[in-house]
Scaffold this motif. Structure first.
Motif, PDB file in Angstrom:
ATOM      1  N   ILE A   3       0.857  -1.175   0.000  1.00  0.00           N
ATOM      2  CA  ILE A   3       0.000   0.000   0.000  1.00  0.00           C
ATOM      3  C   ILE A   3       0.898   1.230   0.000  1.00  0.00           C
ATOM      4  O   ILE A   3       1.780   1.371   0.853  1.00  0.00           O
ATOM      5  CB  ILE A   3      -0.939   0.012   1.211  1.00  0.00           C
ATOM      6  CG1 ILE A   3      -1.887  -1.196   1.133  1.00  0.00           C
ATOM      7  CG2 ILE A   3      -1.724   1.319   1.276  1.00  0.00           C
ATOM      8  CD1 ILE A   3      -2.844  -1.312   2.294  1.00  0.00           C
ATOM      9  N   ARG A   4       0.686   2.105  -0.964  1.00  0.00           N
ATOM     10  CA  ARG A   4       1.580   3.242  -1.143  1.00  0.00           C
ATOM     11  C   ARG A   4       0.818   4.418  -1.743  1.00  0.00           C
ATOM     12  O   ARG A   4      -0.332   4.287  -2.192  1.00  0.00           O
ATOM     13  CB  ARG A   4       2.726   2.862  -2.081  1.00  0.00           C
ATOM     14  CG  ARG A   4       2.269   2.396  -3.451  1.00  0.00           C
ATOM     15  CD  ARG A   4       3.411   2.186  -4.410  1.00  0.00           C
ATOM     16  NE  ARG A   4       2.996   1.623  -5.686  1.00  0.00           N
ATOM     17  CZ  ARG A   4       2.453   2.326  -6.683  1.00  0.00           C
ATOM     18  NH1 ARG A   4       2.244   3.640  -6.539  1.00  0.00           N
ATOM     19  NH2 ARG A   4       2.118   1.739  -7.822  1.00  0.00           N
ATOM     20  N   GLU A   5       1.491   5.568  -1.780  1.00  0.00           N
ATOM     21  CA  GLU A   5       0.939   6.736  -2.458  1.00  0.00           C
ATOM     22  C   GLU A   5       1.126   6.566  -3.960  1.00  0.00           C
ATOM     23  O   GLU A   5       2.192   6.132  -4.406  1.00  0.00           O
ATOM     24  CB  GLU A   5       1.640   7.995  -1.981  1.00  0.00           C
ATOM     25  CG  GLU A   5       1.033   9.282  -2.531  1.00  0.00           C
ATOM     26  CD  GLU A   5       1.687  10.525  -1.954  1.00  0.00           C
ATOM     27  OE1 GLU A   5       1.246  11.627  -2.289  1.00  0.00           O
ATOM     28  OE2 GLU A   5       2.637  10.382  -1.158  1.00  0.00           O
ATOM     29  N   ALA A  48      -4.120  16.550  -8.288  1.00  0.00           N
ATOM     30  CA  ALA A  48      -4.455  17.535  -7.262  1.00  0.00           C
ATOM     31  C   ALA A  48      -4.588  16.877  -5.893  1.00  0.00           C
ATOM     32  O   ALA A  48      -4.161  17.439  -4.874  1.00  0.00           O
ATOM     33  CB  ALA A  48      -5.750  18.251  -7.636  1.00  0.00           C
ATOM     34  N   LYS A  49      -5.168  15.690  -5.865  1.00  0.00           N
ATOM     35  CA  LYS A  49      -5.328  14.996  -4.589  1.00  0.00           C
ATOM     36  C   LYS A  49      -3.971  14.575  -4.017  1.00  0.00           C
ATOM     37  O   LYS A  49      -3.759  14.609  -2.801  1.00  0.00           O
ATOM     38  CB  LYS A  49      -6.233  13.784  -4.763  1.00  0.00           C
ATOM     39  CG  LYS A  49      -7.698  14.152  -5.007  1.00  0.00           C
ATOM     40  CD  LYS A  49      -8.568  12.932  -5.243  1.00  0.00           C
ATOM     41  CE  LYS A  49     -10.023  13.353  -5.433  1.00  0.00           C
ATOM     42  NZ  LYS A  49     -10.927  12.209  -5.646  1.00  0.00           N
ATOM     43  N   ILE A  50      -3.065  14.176  -4.886  1.00  0.00           N
ATOM     44  CA  ILE A  50      -1.727  13.794  -4.429  1.00  0.00           C
ATOM     45  C   ILE A  50      -1.005  14.996  -3.827  1.00  0.00           C
ATOM     46  O   ILE A  50      -0.295  14.874  -2.820  1.00  0.00           O
ATOM     47  CB  ILE A  50      -0.915  13.192  -5.592  1.00  0.00           C
ATOM     48  CG1 ILE A  50      -1.516  11.840  -6.019  1.00  0.00           C
ATOM     49  CG2 ILE A  50       0.546  13.011  -5.199  1.00  0.00           C
ATOM     50  CD1 ILE A  50      -0.894  11.263  -7.267  1.00  0.00           C
ATOM     51  N   ASP A  51      -1.221  16.180  -4.403  1.00  0.00           N
ATOM     52  CA  ASP A  51      -0.544  17.391  -3.934  1.00  0.00           C
ATOM     53  C   ASP A  51      -1.222  18.027  -2.718  1.00  0.00           C
ATOM     54  O   ASP A  51      -0.597  18.812  -2.002  1.00  0.00           O
ATOM     55  CB  ASP A  51      -0.482  18.430  -5.061  1.00  0.00           C
ATOM     56  CG  ASP A  51       0.465  18.019  -6.176  1.00  0.00           C
ATOM     57  OD1 ASP A  51       1.347  17.183  -5.911  1.00  0.00           O
ATOM     58  OD2 ASP A  51       0.306  18.519  -7.302  1.00  0.00           O
ATOM     59  N   GLU A  53      -2.352  18.611   0.841  1.00  0.00           N
ATOM     60  CA  GLU A  53      -1.837  18.156   2.132  1.00  0.00           C
ATOM     61  C   GLU A  53      -2.912  17.538   3.013  1.00  0.00           C
ATOM     62  O   GLU A  53      -2.603  16.725   3.887  1.00  0.00           O
ATOM     63  CB  GLU A  53      -1.174  19.325   2.870  1.00  0.00           C
ATOM     64  CG  GLU A  53       0.092  19.847   2.199  1.00  0.00           C
ATOM     65  CD  GLU A  53       0.752  20.934   3.008  1.00  0.00           C
ATOM     66  OE1 GLU A  53       0.167  21.314   4.051  1.00  0.00           O
ATOM     67  OE2 GLU A  53       1.829  21.406   2.597  1.00  0.00           O
ATOM     68  N   GLU A  54      -4.183  17.913   2.809  1.00  0.00           N
ATOM     69  CA  GLU A  54      -5.247  17.394   3.659  1.00  0.00           C
ATOM     70  C   GLU A  54      -5.920  16.152   3.067  1.00  0.00           C
ATOM     71  O   GLU A  54      -6.803  15.574   3.703  1.00  0.00           O
ATOM     72  CB  GLU A  54      -6.295  18.479   3.908  1.00  0.00           C
ATOM     73  CG  GLU A  54      -5.757  19.649   4.717  1.00  0.00           C
ATOM     74  CD  GLU A  54      -6.828  20.632   5.090  1.00  0.00           C
ATOM     75  OE1 GLU A  54      -7.976  20.478   4.607  1.00  0.00           O
ATOM     76  OE2 GLU A  54      -6.546  21.542   5.876  1.00  0.00           O
ATOM     77  N   THR A  55      -5.508  15.760   1.879  1.00  0.00           N
ATOM     78  CA  THR A  55      -6.072  14.570   1.246  1.00  0.00           C
ATOM     79  C   THR A  55      -5.037  13.461   1.232  1.00  0.00           C
ATOM     80  O   THR A  55      -3.873  13.691   0.909  1.00  0.00           O
ATOM     81  CB  THR A  55      -6.509  14.876  -0.197  1.00  0.00           C
ATOM     82  OG1 THR A  55      -7.508  15.897  -0.183  1.00  0.00           O
ATOM     83  CG2 THR A  55      -7.086  13.636  -0.872  1.00  0.00           C
ATOM     84  N   LEU A  56      -5.470  12.260   1.589  1.00  0.00           N
ATOM     85  CA  LEU A  56      -4.599  11.092   1.559  1.00  0.00           C
ATOM     86  C   LEU A  56      -5.146  10.125   0.517  1.00  0.00           C
ATOM     87  O   LEU A  56      -6.275   9.642   0.640  1.00  0.00           O
ATOM     88  CB  LEU A  56      -4.535  10.394   2.918  1.00  0.00           C
ATOM     89  CG  LEU A  56      -3.699  11.059   4.016  1.00  0.00           C
ATOM     90  CD1 LEU A  56      -4.417  12.283   4.577  1.00  0.00           C
ATOM     91  CD2 LEU A  56      -3.408  10.067   5.130  1.00  0.00           C
ATOM     92  N   LEU A  57      -4.384   9.872  -0.516  1.00  0.00           N
ATOM     93  CA  LEU A  57      -4.758   8.935  -1.557  1.00  0.00           C
ATOM     94  C   LEU A  57      -3.752   7.788  -1.545  1.00  0.00           C
ATOM     95  O   LEU A  57      -2.541   8.014  -1.622  1.00  0.00           O
ATOM     96  CB  LEU A  57      -4.750   9.626  -2.926  1.00  0.00           C
ATOM     97  CG  LEU A  57      -5.392   8.865  -4.093  1.00  0.00           C
ATOM     98  CD1 LEU A  57      -6.880   8.676  -3.851  1.00  0.00           C
ATOM     99  CD2 LEU A  57      -5.160   9.609  -5.408  1.00  0.00           C
TER     100      LEU A  57
END
Length: 278
Positions: A3-5, A48-51, A53-57
């Motif tokens: 499991i990773r970004e 955008a989600k990867i960048d 800071e408040e979103t973890l994908l």
């Protein structure tokens, strides 16, 4: 499994997992599924989600022993004050039955708590016939509904929280995004008026009261139960928020339909759950 970004270049595969998972598990039309996948997981949105800071994908990568590795699942979470929220969790149908969904869920909730979340809530689309049972396996309970607009569609998400948490839920953490609460202002509802502090409409000469907090999702707009009395104890029928009609019908499968504008709704069925598939 790992499991990773994800990397931005993996957005096409992520979108493929989203589409295949929703096609199998979510009772929406192909156009609705495409709309959600386009709005939430296209190239720009994934980047955008990867960048953010408040979103973890996070994605789960598995190896099949033949063609190397592939992304088999994806989960998205975000922070909202002291709350962490799990918004989306998808597992490719070809890789289900291996505990991938559980690993994604547990990893995301752990990461959210590491980032400062005191409590975790999970949102599940009402039409997700497998997601509700999956979430309930972790001891979470249905703690309210949220009307949202995704890709122009008015949908309902069920909010699940730990039953021991006695803290008011925050508002939708995505209120500034394209996915936002569909808390339609009273003045925007057709043929309604306020009477003694209650939202009402009339059927012929009969005044009926709308229960705004009991919304059922519709393909065009929500449906609201109506009552003969201000205390909302004697149900009268249903009101279509798309056109204002009270001619809404319900069949023996609890499916709502407005004959005047075509707005319709299908109640989720607990008989269709198969939480083991995640």
């Amino acid at each position: 499994m790992e499991i990773r970004e994800p990397e931005p270049a993996e957005s096409e595969r992520i979108r493929g997992v989203v589409e295949s998972s929703m096609t199998t598990s979510v009772r929406l039309s192909p156009d609705q599924i495409d709309g959600i996948a386009d709005e939430e997981f296209d190239d720009e949105e994934v980047a955008a989600k990867i960048d953010d800071e408040e979103t973890l994908l996070r994605v789960v990568e598995t190896g099949d022993g033949i063609e190397g590795t592939t992304i088999a699942g994806v989960v998205e979470g975000r922070l909202a004050d002291e709350w962490g929220e799990v918004d989306w969790l998808f597992v490719d149908p070809e890789h289900r039955g291996r505990g991938i969904g559980t690993e994604l869920y547990e990893t995301m909730t752990e990461r959210l708590r590491d980032r400062g979340a005191d409590h975790v809530r999970v949102t599940v689309l009402e039409e997700n016939t497998e997601g509700h049972g999956f979430v309930e396996r972790f001891g979470l309970e249905h703690d309210g509904d949220r009307e949202v607009v995704v890709a122009g569609e008015s949908l309902v998400t069920y909010v699940y929280t730990d039953p021991d948490v006695d803290v008011s839920l925050p508002t939708d953490s995505r209120a500034d995004d394209a996915t936002a609460t569909a808390d339609t202002a009273d003045e925007d509802l057709p043929d309604t008026e306020m009477a003694d502090g209650s939202l009402t409409t009339t059927d012929g000469g009969t005044r009926v009261y709308l229960a705004r907090d009991e919304a059922d999702s519709g393909t065009a707009a929500p449906f609201f139960p109506t009552y003969e009395d201000e205390a909302l104890e004697q149900q009268y029928g249903y009101y279509c928020a798309n056109c204002g009609s009270l001619e809404v019908s319900m069949d023996n499968m609890e499916r709502l339909a407005c004959p005047d504008c075509g707005n319709d709704h299908a109640e989720r069925s607990t008989d269709s759950y198969d939480d083991s598939r995640l």
